[in-house]
Design a protein around this motif. Structure first.
Motif, short mmCIF file in Angstrom:
data_model
loop_
_atom_site.label_atom_id
_atom_site.label_comp_id
_atom_site.label_asym_id
_atom_site.label_seq_id
_atom_site.Cartn_x
_atom_site.Cartn_y
_atom_site.Cartn_z
N TYR A 37 -29.17 -8.03 -3.52
CA TYR A 37 -28.66 -7.10 -4.54
C TYR A 37 -29.80 -6.44 -5.30
CZ TYR A 37 -29.54 -9.98 -8.77
OH TYR A 37 -30.13 -10.67 -9.81
N SER A 38 -29.52 -5.28 -5.87
CA SER A 38 -30.54 -4.61 -6.67
C SER A 38 -29.92 -4.04 -7.94
CB SER A 38 -31.21 -3.50 -5.87
OG SER A 38 -32.34 -3.04 -6.59
N ARG A 39 -30.53 -4.38 -9.05
CA ARG A 39 -30.00 -4.00 -10.37
C ARG A 39 -31.11 -3.28 -11.12
NH1 ARG A 39 -27.82 -2.09 -13.93
NH2 ARG A 39 -26.84 -3.00 -15.76
N HIS A 41 -32.05 -0.38 -14.34
CA HIS A 41 -31.61 0.27 -15.57
C HIS A 41 -32.22 1.64 -15.76
CE1 HIS A 41 -30.70 -3.96 -16.11
NE2 HIS A 41 -29.81 -3.61 -17.00
N ASP A 144 -40.67 1.09 -16.27
CA ASP A 144 -39.47 1.90 -15.98
C ASP A 144 -38.69 2.17 -17.26
OD1 ASP A 144 -39.02 -0.95 -15.78
OD2 ASP A 144 -36.98 -0.53 -15.09
N HIS A 184 -37.39 -4.18 -5.51
CA HIS A 184 -37.30 -5.51 -6.09
C HIS A 184 -38.48 -5.84 -6.99
CE1 HIS A 184 -33.63 -6.32 -3.94
NE2 HIS A 184 -34.20 -5.90 -2.83
N ARG A 189 -43.53 -8.81 -9.69
CA ARG A 189 -42.44 -9.07 -10.63
C ARG A 189 -42.54 -10.50 -11.13
NH1 ARG A 189 -36.65 -9.11 -8.08
NH2 ARG A 189 -36.14 -9.33 -10.27
N SER A 200 -36.19 -11.81 -15.12
CA SER A 200 -37.14 -11.70 -13.99
C SER A 200 -37.58 -10.25 -13.91
CB SER A 200 -36.47 -12.16 -12.70
OG SER A 200 -36.24 -13.56 -12.72
N LYS A 202 -39.15 -6.82 -13.31
CA LYS A 202 -39.78 -6.19 -12.15
C LYS A 202 -40.91 -5.27 -12.61
CE LYS A 202 -35.60 -4.69 -10.56
NZ LYS A 202 -34.60 -4.20 -9.55
N TYR A 223 -27.77 -7.90 -22.96
CA TYR A 223 -27.91 -9.26 -22.40
C TYR A 223 -27.78 -10.34 -23.48
CZ TYR A 223 -28.69 -6.92 -18.11
OH TYR A 223 -28.49 -6.11 -17.02
#
Ligand SMILES: Nc1nc2c(c(=O)[nH]1)N[C@H]1C(S)=C(S)[C@@H](COP(=O)(O)O)O[C@H]1N2
Ligand SMILES: [Mo]
Length: 373
Positions: A37-39, A41, A144, A184, A189, A200, A202, A223
């Motif tokens: 999976y990749s999340r 923002h 980012d 990732h 990371r 975690s 990145k 969060y």
């Protein structure tokens, strides 16, 4: 650095790329990188590994600035297999209780397990002469910039210094024995096993030892587990999320499947948070009235999920619906809560309610085998 966006992913958003693993990818101890999976923002940065630097500062005796070569050469190299899970995994189960505008309906695929290679954060902090007393925090900076933050700002977060000193927290440059893909967090990371994925960080470029948790939006405001009657936009509201609680998923069959009136093998994963391991999984084929123990197919390993299966006999159920329910325990005897309604929160985090999968048993099923499992 390679870009890995498999067509098999369940995509919630293209830009920034947010995608969960297909259920078939959750049936192996280690998730293939292209199905992990990749999340994100904000836009995925394109960092040149030759220009990348990691700055270690704050409450340290010797601030450091490390190149990738230095990080790889000066510290012992460690390989750690660890499961990452987003705080939004299973959010769809909360949205089913009450809508959560602005947050994607992630199913059970915002989780994955990889073998990470890197230097121990603890070793790097020791080299910098960092303090590690109670009350200190280690904050991570990344480049980012997220337009979702208020005000827009780079992604960041922190963990307690005590957590940072355990040997499983890595500054990782490889995933499944390949250079860490950009998606990732490449070139480097943070990996914090057993904590929500947001910690975690990145593309990490800064590590700061400080007296307070990170003031970054994604630590101070997002969060956090906010009560239903509180304002999630208020910094500091609710409970900061770190270690996650025991949870599980049924990855086979899937909701709505039509299955034969015959023995059925049900499969899934279960994962326990920080420092804990999955100790037992039960399965019910009658909505939670009666239970049987599932078989655990993988060994208990710190920070790593366990895969399980159970055989249920549906030969008597032709023509009706059956609700499969799983419940997992960790080795502190904590068990998953029954009701997602109890867990609803305005941002849709931390849904570890027992997974429920409704399937239809075909009316004209196969003859039940005589020696069913
Ligand atoms: N710099 C940065 N780090 C980040 C994020 C991000 O958007 N930017 N997303 C976080 C969240 S919420 C999760 S769940 C994990 C996802 O990691 P993955 O994309 O490798 O699966 O990365 C975390 N680290
Ligand atoms: Mo996440």
């Amino acid at each position: 650095m390679t870009e890995v966006k498999s067509a098999a992913m369940v995509v919630h958003e293209d830009d920034p790329y947010n995608a969960e693993s297909p259920p078939t990818a959750l049936a192996e101890r280690v998730t293939p990188t292209e199905l992990f999976y990749s999340r994100n923002h904000g836009p995925v940065p394109d960092l040149d590994p030759d220009d990348w630097r990691l700055e270690i500062g704050g409450r340290v005796a010797r601030p450091l600035s490390l190149t990738l070569d230095q990080l790889q050469a000066r510290f012992q190299v460690h390989r750690v297999t660890a499961t990452l899970q987003c705080a939004g995994n299973h959010r769809a189960g909360l949205i089913a209780v009450r809508d959560i505008p602005g947050e994607a309906p992630w199913g059970d695929g915002a989780v994955g397990t990889a073998t990470w290679t890197g230097a121990r954060l603890s070793d790097v902090l020791t080299a910098a002469g960092a303090g590690d007393g109670p009350g200190l925090h280690v904050a991570f900076d990344a480049p980012d910039i997220s337009p979702l933050a208020d005000p827009p700002q780079p992604f960041g977060g922190s963990i307690p210094a005590e957590r940072s000193r355990r040997g499983d927290v890595l500054l990782a440059w490889a995933m499944n024995d390949e250079p860490l893909p950009r998606l990732h967090g490449g070139p480097v990371r943070v990996v914090v096993p057993g904590y929500i994925g947001a910690r975690s960080v990145k593309w990490v470029t800064g590590v700061t030892v400080q007296d307070q948790p990170s003031a970054n939006y994604f630590q101070a405001t997002a969060y956090r587990l906010v009560p239903p009657d509180a304002d999630p936009a208020q910094p500091g509201a609710g409970i900061s999320l770190g270690a996650f609680a025991v949870t599980s998923a049924i990855t086979e069959p899937r909701a709505g499947d039509v299955v034969a009136a015959a023995p059925l093998t049900v499969r899934g994963y279960a994962v326990a948070g920080d420092g804990r391991q999955v100790a037992r999984v039960d399965l019910s084929a009658d909505g939670g009235r009666s239970w049987q123990q599932a078989a655990l197919d993988t060994d208990p390993e710190p920070g790593v999920w366990r895969l399980w299966h159970a055989a249920v006999d549906l030969s008597g159920g032709g023509g009706s619906d059956v609700e499969l329910v799983a419940r997992a325990w960790d080795d502190t005897a904590a068990v998953q809560p029954d009701s997602a309604a109890d867990l609803w929160n305005p941002k849709g985090y931390a849904n570890n309610a027992r997974p429920r999968t409704r399937v239809t048993v075909a009316a004209s099923g196969a003859q039940p085998p005589s020696a069913a499992g």
